[in-house]
Design a protein around this motif. Structure first.
Motif, PDB file in Angstrom:
ATOM      1  N   LEU A 293      32.074  50.700  41.369  1.00 18.01           N
ATOM      2  CA  LEU A 293      31.941  50.025  42.866  1.00 18.01           C
ATOM      3  C   LEU A 293      32.514  48.547  42.953  1.00 18.01           C
ATOM      4  CD1 LEU A 293      28.606  51.173  42.248  1.00 18.01           C
ATOM      5  CD2 LEU A 293      29.939  52.643  43.993  1.00 18.01           C
ATOM      6  N   ARG A 294      32.400  48.707  44.130  1.00 16.47           N
ATOM      7  CA  ARG A 294      32.907  46.708  45.187  1.00 16.47           C
ATOM      8  C   ARG A 294      31.562  47.034  45.279  1.00 16.47           C
ATOM      9  NH1 ARG A 294      37.465  44.575  48.313  1.00 16.47           N
ATOM     10  NH2 ARG A 294      36.695  45.314  50.182  1.00 16.47           N
ATOM     11  N   LEU A 295      30.588  45.802  45.876  1.00 18.05           N
ATOM     12  CA  LEU A 295      30.105  44.906  46.275  1.00 18.05           C
ATOM     13  C   LEU A 295      30.652  43.986  47.477  1.00 18.05           C
ATOM     14  CD1 LEU A 295      27.182  44.132  43.163  1.00 18.05           C
ATOM     15  CD2 LEU A 295      28.198  46.579  44.733  1.00 18.05           C
ATOM     16  N   SER A 296      29.938  43.571  48.136  1.00 19.34           N
ATOM     17  CA  SER A 296      30.253  42.420  48.916  1.00 19.34           C
ATOM     18  C   SER A 296      29.252  42.076  50.001  1.00 19.34           C
ATOM     19  CB  SER A 296      31.055  43.281  50.568  1.00 19.34           C
ATOM     20  OG  SER A 296      32.054  44.750  49.959  1.00 19.34           O
ATOM     21  N   CYS A 297      29.324  40.643  49.249  1.00 20.17           N
ATOM     22  CA  CYS A 297      28.099  40.275  49.803  1.00 20.17           C
ATOM     23  C   CYS A 297      28.402  38.988  51.302  1.00 20.17           C
ATOM     24  CB  CYS A 297      27.800  39.245  49.471  1.00 20.17           C
ATOM     25  SG  CYS A 297      26.819  38.103  49.191  1.00 20.17           S
ATOM     26  N   ALA A 298      28.018  39.250  52.566  1.00 18.61           N
ATOM     27  CA  ALA A 298      29.090  38.608  53.985  1.00 18.61           C
ATOM     28  C   ALA A 298      27.791  37.451  53.808  1.00 18.61           C
ATOM     29  CB  ALA A 298      28.893  39.581  54.907  1.00 18.61           C
ATOM     30  N   ALA A 299      28.243  36.328  54.186  1.00 22.33           N
ATOM     31  CA  ALA A 299      27.352  35.180  54.767  1.00 22.33           C
ATOM     32  C   ALA A 299      27.532  35.012  55.758  1.00 22.33           C
ATOM     33  CB  ALA A 299      27.823  34.046  53.649  1.00 22.33           C
TER      34      ALA A 299
ATOM     35  N   GLN B  22      36.547  36.153  46.645  1.00 22.47           N
ATOM     36  CA  GLN B  22      36.363  36.255  47.413  1.00 22.47           C
ATOM     37  C   GLN B  22      36.857  36.259  49.004  1.00 22.47           C
ATOM     38  OE1 GLN B  22      36.193  31.104  47.537  1.00 22.47           O
ATOM     39  NE2 GLN B  22      34.615  31.287  48.060  1.00 22.47           N
ATOM     40  N   GLY B  23      36.978  36.662  50.010  1.00 21.29           N
ATOM     41  CA  GLY B  23      38.215  37.037  50.809  1.00 21.29           C
ATOM     42  C   GLY B  23      38.448  36.093  51.804  1.00 21.29           C
ATOM     43  N   ASN B  24      39.756  36.597  51.811  1.00 22.31           N
ATOM     44  CA  ASN B  24      40.631  35.054  53.439  1.00 22.31           C
ATOM     45  C   ASN B  24      39.694  33.717  54.017  1.00 22.31           C
ATOM     46  OD1 ASN B  24      42.630  35.808  51.689  1.00 22.31           O
ATOM     47  ND2 ASN B  24      43.400  37.565  53.178  1.00 22.31           N
ATOM     48  N   ALA B  25      38.604  34.663  54.922  1.00 22.28           N
ATOM     49  CA  ALA B  25      37.531  34.082  55.266  1.00 22.28           C
ATOM     50  C   ALA B  25      36.577  32.987  54.548  1.00 22.28           C
ATOM     51  CB  ALA B  25      37.454  34.810  56.667  1.00 22.28           C
ATOM     52  N   LYS B  26      36.874  33.381  53.780  1.00 16.40           N
ATOM     53  CA  LYS B  26      35.557  32.747  52.424  1.00 16.40           C
ATOM     54  C   LYS B  26      34.664  33.077  52.735  1.00 16.40           C
ATOM     55  CE  LYS B  26      38.934  29.099  50.283  1.00 16.40           C
ATOM     56  NZ  LYS B  26      39.287  30.507  49.202  1.00 16.40           N
ATOM     57  N   ASN B  27      34.106  33.971  53.658  1.00 18.33           N
ATOM     58  CA  ASN B  27      32.702  34.123  53.895  1.00 18.33           C
ATOM     59  C   ASN B  27      32.006  35.281  53.164  1.00 18.33           C
ATOM     60  OD1 ASN B  27      34.073  35.984  55.360  1.00 18.33           O
ATOM     61  ND2 ASN B  27      32.700  35.319  57.804  1.00 18.33           N
ATOM     62  N   THR B  28      32.791  35.636  52.484  1.00 12.96           N
ATOM     63  CA  THR B  28      33.060  37.007  52.044  1.00 12.96           C
ATOM     64  C   THR B  28      32.949  36.880  50.477  1.00 12.96           C
ATOM     65  OG1 THR B  28      32.868  38.574  53.965  1.00 12.96           O
ATOM     66  CG2 THR B  28      32.547  39.899  52.167  1.00 12.96           C
ATOM     67  N   VAL B  29      31.963  37.263  49.699  1.00  8.97           N
ATOM     68  CA  VAL B  29      32.147  37.763  48.338  1.00  8.97           C
ATOM     69  C   VAL B  29      31.865  38.521  47.817  1.00  8.97           C
ATOM     70  CG1 VAL B  29      31.493  36.908  46.158  1.00  8.97           C
ATOM     71  CG2 VAL B  29      31.763  35.321  48.272  1.00  8.97           C
ATOM     72  N   TYR B  30      32.823  39.059  46.692  1.00 10.26           N
ATOM     73  CA  TYR B  30      33.163  40.659  46.322  1.00 10.26           C
ATOM     74  C   TYR B  30      32.820  40.869  45.432  1.00 10.26           C
ATOM     75  CZ  TYR B  30      35.880  41.491  50.532  1.00 10.26           C
ATOM     76  OH  TYR B  30      35.687  41.352  52.183  1.00 10.26           O
ATOM     77  N   LEU B  31      31.974  41.769  44.266  1.00 14.90           N
ATOM     78  CA  LEU B  31      32.137  42.008  42.749  1.00 14.90           C
ATOM     79  C   LEU B  31      32.903  42.859  42.859  1.00 14.90           C
ATOM     80  CD1 LEU B  31      30.914  40.302  40.292  1.00 14.90           C
ATOM     81  CD2 LEU B  31      28.869  42.218  41.064  1.00 14.90           C
ATOM     82  N   GLN B  32      34.073  43.333  42.233  1.00 16.08           N
ATOM     83  CA  GLN B  32      34.551  44.883  41.543  1.00 16.08           C
ATOM     84  C   GLN B  32      34.193  45.151  40.697  1.00 16.08           C
ATOM     85  OE1 GLN B  32      37.324  46.709  43.774  1.00 16.08           O
ATOM     86  NE2 GLN B  32      36.863  48.208  41.379  1.00 16.08           N
ATOM     87  N   MET B  33      32.994  46.179  40.257  1.00 15.45           N
ATOM     88  CA  MET B  33      32.823  46.573  39.301  1.00 15.45           C
ATOM     89  C   MET B  33      33.581  48.089  39.066  1.00 15.45           C
ATOM     90  SD  MET B  33      28.702  46.133  39.796  1.00 15.45           S
ATOM     91  CE  MET B  33      28.851  47.103  41.334  1.00 15.45           C
ATOM     92  N   ASN B  34      34.619  47.660  36.716  1.00 15.83           N
ATOM     93  CA  ASN B  34      35.312  49.009  36.919  1.00 15.83           C
ATOM     94  C   ASN B  34      34.608  49.413  34.920  1.00 15.83           C
ATOM     95  OD1 ASN B  34      36.861  48.564  38.923  1.00 15.83           O
ATOM     96  ND2 ASN B  34      38.010  47.324  37.508  1.00 15.83           N
ATOM     97  N   SER B  35      35.117  50.302  34.744  1.00 17.87           N
ATOM     98  CA  SER B  35      34.059  51.136  33.965  1.00 17.87           C
ATOM     99  C   SER B  35      32.634  50.420  33.628  1.00 17.87           C
ATOM    100  CB  SER B  35      35.023  49.949  32.223  1.00 17.87           C
ATOM    101  OG  SER B  35      36.384  50.322  32.539  1.00 17.87           O
TER     102      SER B  35
END
Length: 123
Positions: free
Chosen positions: A18-24, A68-81
């Motif tokens: 799953l990939r979680l996103s956090c938009a700031a 972080q995304g290119n605009a640095k206002n979004t942080v992602y958490l890629q969760m594998n396994s």
């Protein structure tokens, strides 16, 4: 003030991803992290990204990646396994000051929180 909105949670079988996103929005946060809380357990820090550092709790090292995304206002958490023990409500949190060391990532150091997104991993 920093406003945070999480997305990307859901249900997945063990071994999945799953990939979680956090938009700031609002002020620029220089340290953003993910915490999680399972029923009956204390909230724990999972992963953090700061101006020049990244931290992970031991149980997710090698499986989770924070970025972080290119605009640095979004942080992602890629969760594998993913494993059933990863099931929890996941919260994005932020602070204006950078996280200079791992001790800066304790829960009480983060004044801004999102509403949370549920992750459920079935065996």
């Amino acid at each position: 003030q920093v406003m945070l909105v999480e997305s990307g949670g859901g249900s997945v079988q063990a071994g999945g991803s799953l990939r979680l996103s956090c938009a700031a929005s609002g002020y620029t946060a220089n340290c953003v992290g993910w915490f999680r809380q399972a029923p009956g357990k204390e909230r724990e820090g999972v992963a953090f990204i700061s101006t020049s550092s990244i931290y992970y709790t031991d149980s997710v090292k090698g499986r989770f990646t924070i970025s972080q995304g290119n605009a640095k206002n979004t942080v992602y958490l890629q969760m594998n396994s993913l494993i059933p023990e990863d099931s929890a409500m996941y919260y994005c949190a932020a602070r204006l000051a950078p996280c200079i060391s791992y001790k800066d990532t304790t829960e009480t150091n983060f004044p801004y929180w999102g509403q949370g997104t549920q992750v459920t991993v079935s065996s």
